[in-house]
Enzyme design. Structure first.
Site, PDB file in Angstrom:
ATOM      1  N   THR A  96       1.331  -1.421   0.136  1.00 35.24           N
ATOM      2  CA  THR A  96      -0.100   0.238  -0.207  1.00 35.24           C
ATOM      3  C   THR A  96       0.728   1.045   0.142  1.00 35.24           C
ATOM      4  O   THR A  96       2.239   1.619   0.662  1.00 35.24           O
ATOM      5  CB  THR A  96      -0.968  -0.325   1.210  1.00 35.24           C
ATOM      6  N   ARG A 154     -13.403  -8.812   0.403  1.00 33.35           N
ATOM      7  CA  ARG A 154     -12.510  -7.782   0.840  1.00 33.35           C
ATOM      8  C   ARG A 154     -12.132  -6.780   0.587  1.00 33.35           C
ATOM      9  O   ARG A 154     -12.001  -6.468  -0.160  1.00 33.35           O
ATOM     10  CB  ARG A 154     -12.013  -8.667   2.118  1.00 33.35           C
ATOM     11  N   GLY A 174     -10.370  -3.190   2.613  1.00 31.31           N
ATOM     12  CA  GLY A 174      -9.297  -3.215   3.925  1.00 31.31           C
ATOM     13  C   GLY A 174      -9.313  -1.369   3.873  1.00 31.31           C
ATOM     14  O   GLY A 174     -10.450  -1.690   3.806  1.00 31.31           O
ATOM     15  N   ASP A 175      -8.436  -1.346   4.802  1.00 31.75           N
ATOM     16  CA  ASP A 175      -8.893   0.248   5.262  1.00 31.75           C
ATOM     17  C   ASP A 175      -8.501   1.425   4.390  1.00 31.75           C
ATOM     18  O   ASP A 175      -9.061   2.721   4.367  1.00 31.75           O
ATOM     19  CB  ASP A 175      -7.755   0.511   6.457  1.00 31.75           C
ATOM     20  N   THR A 204      -0.739   2.062   6.663  1.00 29.97           N
ATOM     21  CA  THR A 204      -0.758   0.575   5.821  1.00 29.97           C
ATOM     22  C   THR A 204      -0.253  -0.154   7.053  1.00 29.97           C
ATOM     23  O   THR A 204      -0.163   0.159   7.905  1.00 29.97           O
ATOM     24  CB  THR A 204       0.896   1.046   5.193  1.00 29.97           C
ATOM     25  N   GLY A 205      -0.374  -1.627   6.019  1.00 22.25           N
ATOM     26  CA  GLY A 205      -0.657  -2.363   7.391  1.00 22.25           C
ATOM     27  C   GLY A 205      -1.954  -3.346   6.895  1.00 22.25           C
ATOM     28  O   GLY A 205      -2.603  -3.834   5.841  1.00 22.25           O
ATOM     29  N   ASP A 206      -1.772  -3.964   8.563  1.00 19.64           N
ATOM     30  CA  ASP A 206      -3.213  -4.905   8.369  1.00 19.64           C
ATOM     31  C   ASP A 206      -4.698  -4.435   8.777  1.00 19.64           C
ATOM     32  O   ASP A 206      -4.723  -3.640   9.188  1.00 19.64           O
ATOM     33  CB  ASP A 206      -2.991  -5.980   9.545  1.00 19.64           C
ATOM     34  N   GLY A 207      -4.480  -3.560   7.526  1.00 20.67           N
ATOM     35  CA  GLY A 207      -6.162  -3.156   7.233  1.00 20.67           C
ATOM     36  C   GLY A 207      -7.262  -3.577   7.558  1.00 20.67           C
ATOM     37  O   GLY A 207      -8.090  -3.221   8.374  1.00 20.67           O
TER      38      GLY A 207
END
Lengths: 141, 183
Positions: free
Chosen positions: A1, A29, A31-32, A52-55
């Site tokens: 991202t 799915r 994400g954020d 950024t990361g695990d949304g």
């Protein structure tokens, strides 16, 4: 991202993200990244932030919005970023994630959640005081 | 960090994206232009395999994109999610701001909007993403994002469904609730 915050000479703030999401995600799915206040947030009266990361985890905490609100209250961008990481850590201590923050005076910072294999976060900064776009590194907390 | 404007900050060491955004500002472009072109650079460069086409195949092997752009003066937002068959996701997000009163468009409908706005309709898979996908299939679809399903998603591929026992118990409690226990 990729998450980006741009602040113009007159203090105008813009932000954005782009991603292809989580690998092997269940179709449908999201994400954020495209979620206002999670993926990024911009308010020319306070500043901008992007994540950024695990949304799946991060979007629940609206880290970008919260960081901008901290900066509105005068919190330094680096501290604002650390505070939003800490809020998520309470519920998901091992989440993978990082945030970048910048306020309307041009100060900037970043923060990330320290987990095995991810102890530093690299980000890019461009400003008149730097001769060219420069890679910066921050230690995760 | 010394206070100085303008400033561009972006996640990860995506240098070309930073350079692109900075150049847009230097050439008199707006802050939104800089964000759109900067993030768009990563969509072209497929930064880290985490941005743009050809990365992160889903469970059916398809790559779909999410993006947003926000104007801090007007607080307007344009966003797309689960965008299919269109490469320039943040460009489409910008068009959501410019040509709709909406904020977020999703899925195939967002792709149709993009085509109407002049974006090409393309295949987002590549040899690399197909290889990632087939490797994943050959490793019993691990890792994946399922839980509490049969067959056991930590051991095998799907299709998955809810375990029988849980379905029965739930139906029982619902009927009890409706007859004897309600607001």
């Amino acid at each position: 991202t990729i998450g980006m915050v741009v602040i113009g000479e007159n203090g105008t703030v813009a932000s954005g993200t782009s991603t292809n999401g989580a690998v092997h995600k269940i179709p449908g799915r999201v994400g954020d990244s495209p979620i206002t206040g999670a993926g990024s947030y911009a308010d020319s009266t306070a500043g901008g932030a992007a994540a950024t990361g695990d949304g799946d985890i991060m979007m629940r905490f609206l880290p970008s919005y919260q960081a901008v609100e901290y900066m509105r209250m005068g919190t330094d961008p680096a501290v604002a970023c650390q505070k939003v990481i800490s809020r998520i850590q309470k519920y998901a201590p091992n989440f993978f994630g990082a945030v970048i923050c910048a306020n309307t005076t041009g100060s900037y910072g970043a923060a990330c959640n320290k987990i095995p294999g991810f102890t530093q976060f690299h980000f890019m900064v461009s400003s008149p005081s730097l001769s060219q776009p420069t890679e910066k590194v921050v230690d995760c907390i | 960090s010394p206070a100085a404007l303008p400033v561009v900050v972006n996640t990860w060491a995506f240098r070309k994206a930073a350079e692109t955004a900075w150049r847009v500002l230097q050439l008199g472009g707006s802050e939104l232009d800089a964000v759109e072109r900067g993030c768009g650079q990563c969509e072209i460069d497929q930064c880290d395999g985490s941005v743009g086409y050809g990365g992160s195949p889903d469970e059916s092997g398809e790559t779909t994109l999410d993006a947003m752009i926000m104007d801090g003066n007007t607080m307007e937002v344009g966003a797309v999610a689960d965008l299919r068959h269109v490469k320039n996701a943040i460009g489409v997000a910008r068009k959501v701001i410019e040509h709709t009163k909406h904020t977020l468009l999703v899925g195939e409908s967002a792709s149709l909007f993009a085509v109407r706005m002049g974006f090409p309709y393309e295949d987002l898979t590549t040899q690399k993403s197909l290889l990632m996908y087939s490797k994943w299939l050959n490793q019993n679809c691990q890792p994946n994002y399922w839980k509490n399903v049969v067959p056991d998603s930590s051991e095998s591929c799907g299709p998955y469904k809810r375990p029988e026992k849980i379905i029965y118990k739930e139906e029982l409690t619902i009927s009890q609730r409706s007859i004897h226990n309600h607001d």
